[in-house]
Scaffold this motif. Structure first.
Motif, PDB file in Angstrom:
ATOM      1  N   THR A 136      13.110  64.656  33.828  1.00  0.00           N
ATOM      2  CA  THR A 136      14.107  63.596  33.677  1.00  0.00           C
ATOM      3  C   THR A 136      13.589  62.252  34.168  1.00  0.00           C
ATOM      4  OG1 THR A 136      15.095  64.163  35.814  1.00  0.00           O
ATOM      5  CG2 THR A 136      16.035  65.201  33.841  1.00  0.00           C
ATOM      6  N   ASN A 137      12.370  62.217  34.697  1.00  0.00           N
ATOM      7  CA  ASN A 137      11.717  60.949  35.005  1.00  0.00           C
ATOM      8  C   ASN A 137      10.209  61.131  34.911  1.00  0.00           C
ATOM      9  OD1 ASN A 137      10.490  61.490  37.703  1.00  0.00           O
ATOM     10  ND2 ASN A 137      12.625  61.673  38.369  1.00  0.00           N
ATOM     11  N   LEU A 138       9.489  60.031  34.995  1.00  0.00           N
ATOM     12  CA  LEU A 138       8.027  60.046  34.849  1.00  0.00           C
ATOM     13  C   LEU A 138       7.367  59.549  36.130  1.00  0.00           C
ATOM     14  CD1 LEU A 138       7.663  58.551  31.237  1.00  0.00           C
ATOM     15  CD2 LEU A 138       7.623  60.964  31.917  1.00  0.00           C
ATOM     16  N   ALA A 139       7.855  60.000  37.286  1.00  0.00           N
ATOM     17  CA  ALA A 139       7.410  59.431  38.549  1.00  0.00           C
ATOM     18  C   ALA A 139       5.994  59.809  38.935  1.00  0.00           C
ATOM     19  CB  ALA A 139       8.377  59.830  39.670  1.00  0.00           C
ATOM     20  N   HIS A 140       5.494  60.967  38.476  1.00  0.00           N
ATOM     21  CA  HIS A 140       4.133  61.357  38.858  1.00  0.00           C
ATOM     22  C   HIS A 140       3.607  62.439  37.909  1.00  0.00           C
ATOM     23  CE1 HIS A 140       5.599  65.120  40.620  1.00  0.00           C
ATOM     24  NE2 HIS A 140       6.484  64.420  41.297  1.00  0.00           N
ATOM     25  N   ASP A 141       2.351  62.844  38.147  1.00  0.00           N
ATOM     26  CA  ASP A 141       1.677  63.749  37.215  1.00  0.00           C
ATOM     27  C   ASP A 141       1.922  65.230  37.501  1.00  0.00           C
ATOM     28  OD1 ASP A 141       0.043  64.303  39.414  1.00  0.00           O
ATOM     29  OD2 ASP A 141      -1.584  63.009  38.726  1.00  0.00           O
ATOM     30  N   GLY A 142       2.923  65.551  38.306  1.00  0.00           N
ATOM     31  CA  GLY A 142       3.234  66.944  38.583  1.00  0.00           C
ATOM     32  C   GLY A 142       3.976  67.652  37.471  1.00  0.00           C
ATOM     33  N   ILE A 143       4.356  66.927  36.424  1.00  0.00           N
ATOM     34  CA  ILE A 143       5.125  67.512  35.326  1.00  0.00           C
ATOM     35  C   ILE A 143       4.421  68.736  34.747  1.00  0.00           C
ATOM     36  CG2 ILE A 143       6.018  67.101  33.005  1.00  0.00           C
ATOM     37  CD1 ILE A 143       6.216  64.113  33.771  1.00  0.00           C
ATOM     38  N   CYS A 144       3.107  68.632  34.581  1.00  0.00           N
ATOM     39  CA  CYS A 144       2.362  69.684  33.892  1.00  0.00           C
ATOM     40  C   CYS A 144       1.196  70.200  34.729  1.00  0.00           C
ATOM     41  CB  CYS A 144       1.844  69.131  32.559  1.00  0.00           C
ATOM     42  SG  CYS A 144       1.170  70.371  31.441  1.00  0.00           S
ATOM     43  N   SER A 145       1.221  69.938  36.017  1.00  0.00           N
ATOM     44  CA  SER A 145       0.088  70.324  36.857  1.00  0.00           C
ATOM     45  C   SER A 145       0.205  71.775  37.312  1.00  0.00           C
ATOM     46  CB  SER A 145       0.009  69.411  38.083  1.00  0.00           C
ATOM     47  OG  SER A 145       1.010  69.758  39.021  1.00  0.00           O
ATOM     48  N   PRO A 146      -0.924  72.385  37.715  1.00  0.00           N
ATOM     49  CA  PRO A 146      -0.902  73.747  38.246  1.00  0.00           C
ATOM     50  C   PRO A 146      -0.691  73.754  39.761  1.00  0.00           C
ATOM     51  CG  PRO A 146      -3.160  73.058  37.987  1.00  0.00           C
ATOM     52  CD  PRO A 146      -2.306  71.886  37.550  1.00  0.00           C
ATOM     53  N   VAL A 147       0.058  72.783  40.254  1.00  0.00           N
ATOM     54  CA  VAL A 147       0.281  72.629  41.689  1.00  0.00           C
ATOM     55  C   VAL A 147       1.765  72.378  41.935  1.00  0.00           C
ATOM     56  CG1 VAL A 147      -0.240  71.237  43.741  1.00  0.00           C
ATOM     57  CG2 VAL A 147      -2.032  71.667  42.041  1.00  0.00           C
ATOM     58  N   ALA A 148       2.317  73.022  42.962  1.00  0.00           N
ATOM     59  CA  ALA A 148       3.667  72.724  43.437  1.00  0.00           C
ATOM     60  C   ALA A 148       3.540  72.118  44.831  1.00  0.00           C
ATOM     61  CB  ALA A 148       4.514  73.994  43.478  1.00  0.00           C
ATOM     62  N   THR A 149       4.000  70.900  44.980  1.00  0.00           N
ATOM     63  CA  THR A 149       3.957  70.218  46.272  1.00  0.00           C
ATOM     64  C   THR A 149       5.329  70.354  46.923  1.00  0.00           C
ATOM     65  OG1 THR A 149       2.319  68.652  45.449  1.00  0.00           O
ATOM     66  CG2 THR A 149       3.503  68.048  47.453  1.00  0.00           C
ATOM     67  N   LEU A 150       5.380  71.078  48.050  1.00  0.00           N
ATOM     68  CA  LEU A 150       6.651  71.408  48.690  1.00  0.00           C
ATOM     69  C   LEU A 150       6.600  71.090  50.175  1.00  0.00           C
ATOM     70  CD1 LEU A 150       7.136  74.913  47.014  1.00  0.00           C
ATOM     71  CD2 LEU A 150       8.245  72.773  46.333  1.00  0.00           C
ATOM     72  N   ASP A 151       7.722  70.633  50.688  1.00  0.00           N
ATOM     73  CA  ASP A 151       7.834  70.386  52.123  1.00  0.00           C
ATOM     74  C   ASP A 151       7.954  71.717  52.860  1.00  0.00           C
ATOM     75  OD1 ASP A 151       7.794  67.627  51.762  1.00  0.00           O
ATOM     76  OD2 ASP A 151       9.961  67.503  51.525  1.00  0.00           O
ATOM     77  N   ASN A 152       7.312  71.791  54.021  1.00  0.00           N
ATOM     78  CA  ASN A 152       7.397  72.994  54.847  1.00  0.00           C
ATOM     79  C   ASN A 152       7.488  72.600  56.317  1.00  0.00           C
ATOM     80  OD1 ASN A 152       4.684  72.456  55.754  1.00  0.00           O
ATOM     81  ND2 ASN A 152       3.921  73.454  53.895  1.00  0.00           N
ATOM     82  N   ASP A 153       7.452  73.569  57.203  1.00  0.00           N
ATOM     83  CA  ASP A 153       7.627  73.291  58.633  1.00  0.00           C
ATOM     84  C   ASP A 153       6.509  72.423  59.197  1.00  0.00           C
ATOM     85  OD1 ASP A 153       9.939  74.756  58.636  1.00  0.00           O
ATOM     86  OD2 ASP A 153       8.998  76.606  59.356  1.00  0.00           O
ATOM     87  N   ASN A 154       5.365  72.413  58.554  1.00  0.00           N
ATOM     88  CA  ASN A 154       4.227  71.635  59.040  1.00  0.00           C
ATOM     89  C   ASN A 154       4.060  70.305  58.313  1.00  0.00           C
ATOM     90  OD1 ASN A 154       3.346  73.603  60.945  1.00  0.00           O
ATOM     91  ND2 ASN A 154       2.512  74.810  59.246  1.00  0.00           N
ATOM     92  N   GLY A 155       5.023  69.956  57.488  1.00  0.00           N
ATOM     93  CA  GLY A 155       4.951  68.701  56.753  1.00  0.00           C
ATOM     94  C   GLY A 155       5.083  68.930  55.260  1.00  0.00           C
ATOM     95  N   ARG A 156       3.959  68.988  54.572  1.00  0.00           N
ATOM     96  CA  ARG A 156       3.977  69.162  53.114  1.00  0.00           C
ATOM     97  C   ARG A 156       2.741  69.949  52.700  1.00  0.00           C
ATOM     98  NH1 ARG A 156       5.529  63.922  49.983  1.00  0.00           N
ATOM     99  NH2 ARG A 156       7.508  64.590  50.885  1.00  0.00           N
ATOM    100  N   GLY A 157       2.923  70.899  51.787  1.00  0.00           N
ATOM    101  CA  GLY A 157       1.812  71.723  51.331  1.00  0.00           C
ATOM    102  C   GLY A 157       1.711  71.729  49.829  1.00  0.00           C
ATOM    103  N   SER A 158       0.507  71.999  49.330  1.00  0.00           N
ATOM    104  CA  SER A 158       0.260  72.123  47.897  1.00  0.00           C
ATOM    105  C   SER A 158      -0.053  73.578  47.579  1.00  0.00           C
ATOM    106  CB  SER A 158      -0.908  71.226  47.472  1.00  0.00           C
ATOM    107  OG  SER A 158      -0.592  69.859  47.674  1.00  0.00           O
ATOM    108  N   TYR A 159       0.649  74.132  46.611  1.00  0.00           N
ATOM    109  CA  TYR A 159       0.542  75.555  46.293  1.00  0.00           C
ATOM    110  C   TYR A 159       0.119  75.721  44.836  1.00  0.00           C
ATOM    111  CZ  TYR A 159       3.359  75.672  50.534  1.00  0.00           C
ATOM    112  OH  TYR A 159       3.824  75.485  51.814  1.00  0.00           O
ATOM    113  N   GLY A 160      -0.902  76.547  44.593  1.00  0.00           N
ATOM    114  CA  GLY A 160      -1.351  76.799  43.232  1.00  0.00           C
ATOM    115  C   GLY A 160      -0.350  77.631  42.458  1.00  0.00           C
ATOM    116  N   VAL A 161      -0.033  77.209  41.251  1.00  0.00           N
ATOM    117  CA  VAL A 161       0.928  77.896  40.387  1.00  0.00           C
ATOM    118  C   VAL A 161       0.417  77.831  38.946  1.00  0.00           C
ATOM    119  CG1 VAL A 161       2.942  77.396  41.832  1.00  0.00           C
ATOM    120  CG2 VAL A 161       2.246  75.754  40.072  1.00  0.00           C
TER     121      VAL A 161
END
Length: 353
Positions: free
Chosen positions: A118-143
């Motif tokens: 619903t927006n074009l804010a960044h290149d995560g639309i089609c990437s094999p990465v999920a960037t998610l907040d966690n207890d240590n800040g923010r992590g990148s997870y392969g998907v």
């Protein structure tokens, strides 16, 4: 005999146009993603919820799951809610946080994931990465890469224009990221995947050199295509190297040092890319980046996103710690705080002259 071709993970369908969302049910059926209509939709309380009323009548067998935020806890809760209900696919309908949460949940369940942006804010639309907040800040997870991508330009136009501008910053930062990758190859012998680099560079250049603006359908199409191509480039290389260099290290430093004050991702990486190109002595390229960012209403100086020069200098000094093992112009120069301050003063003077 050597293998002469390779398989490239990519969506089976990419639909970018006005009214694309109106044909979502048909697209999923035609591509054999979901002929039954048994879909799990993940939506936010904002744009996704508003679009539910439009889609629900044509997808009567779909179930809808509200996602509160972009945390790994939300992704796990979504996966738990979907588990065991025999859905054909999981659809992320919303912005970057919703799509990343959906990618992670779908990967956890082994289901195909459809990205409806619903927006074009960044290149995560089609990437094999999920960037998610966690207890240590923010992590990148392969998907896995989304099996289909739908971008309705009518919906994009309804989003705040600042999100489109952010996507511009993320796309053009590819130019700096590829320069960092090539620097690492020359200095350390790091392999460069030529296809991934070509795809990411072409995506960045297409946006950088397009004369249109955020109100132009053709420009929005080029931007959307560039963001999708960048995601595929990451799938090809197996990491974020085609789109993430010093520009992203600087952005990650802002996020970690000032988590409640950081700007949009694309705003930060665009600024980081312009400064990184200046650091490597590519002053003409840096000036072109600055001109394009400025034309589209993006920041080119830290005070334009609410940071002082001292805060910017500290972020640049801290940036290499955000991606251990990644070699960019920052690691190559290994500048002291005073040297970063002097380099920034020269950058600010150069772009204002």
């Amino acid at each position: 005999m050597p293998v002469l071709t390779r398989l490239i993970p990519s969506p089976v369908s990419v639909d970018i146009r006005r009214g694309a969302m109106d044909d979502l049910a048909g697209l999923l059926a035609d591509q054999r993603i979901s002929s039954s209509g048994r879909l799990a939709f993940a939506i936010s309380g904002g744009s996704g919820a508003a679009l539910r009323d439009k889609l629900a009548p044509v997808l009567p067998d779909a179930d809808w799951f509200a996602v509160a935020d972009g945390t790994i806890d939300s992704a796990v809760r979504l996966a738990d809610g979907i588990k065991g209900k025999r859905y054909d696919a999981v659809v992320g309908l919303g912005g970057g946080k919703i799509i990343d949460v959906t990618k992670y949940a779908a990967a956890r369940l082994g289901l195909p994931m459809v990205a409806v942006a619903t927006n074009l804010a960044h290149d995560g639309i089609c990437s094999p990465v999920a960037t998610l907040d966690n207890d240590n800040g923010r992590g990148s997870y392969g998907v896995p890469t989304p099996i289909a991508v739908v971008i309705d330009l009518d919906v994009i136009r309804d989003a705040p224009v600042r999100f489109v501008r952010s996507g511009i910053g993320d796309a053009v930062s590819n130019i700096s990221a590829i320069a960092d990758w090539e620097l690492s190859h020359r200095t350390n012998g790091e392999p460069v995947d030529g296809l991934a680099a070509a795809m990411a560079r072409t995506a960045g250049e297409a946006v950088l050199r397009h004369p249109g603006g955020v109100g132009d359908d053709l420009f929005l199409t080029v931007l959307a295509e560039a963001l999708v191509l960048t995601g595929i480039a990451m799938s090809i290389s197996g990491d974020t190297r085609p789109s993430s260099g010093a520009c992203h290290e600087i952005s990650h430093a802002f996020d970690l040092l000032h988590p409640k004050r950081s700007a949009l991702h694309g705003e930060q990486v665009g600024l980081g890319a312009a400064f990184a190109m200046h650091l490597r002595g590519a002053h003409e390229e840096s000036r072109l980046l600055v001109e394009v960012l400025h034309r589209h209403g993006l920041p080119v100086l830290p005070e334009q996103i609410g940071f002082t020069v001292d805060e910017f200098v500290r972020a640049v000094a801290y940036a290499p710690q955000t991606r251990p093992g990644r070699f960019t112009i920052l690691e190559h120069l290994d500048l002291s705080t005073d040297q970063i301050r002097d380099a920034y003063a020269d950058y600010a003077k150069t772009i204002s002259s």
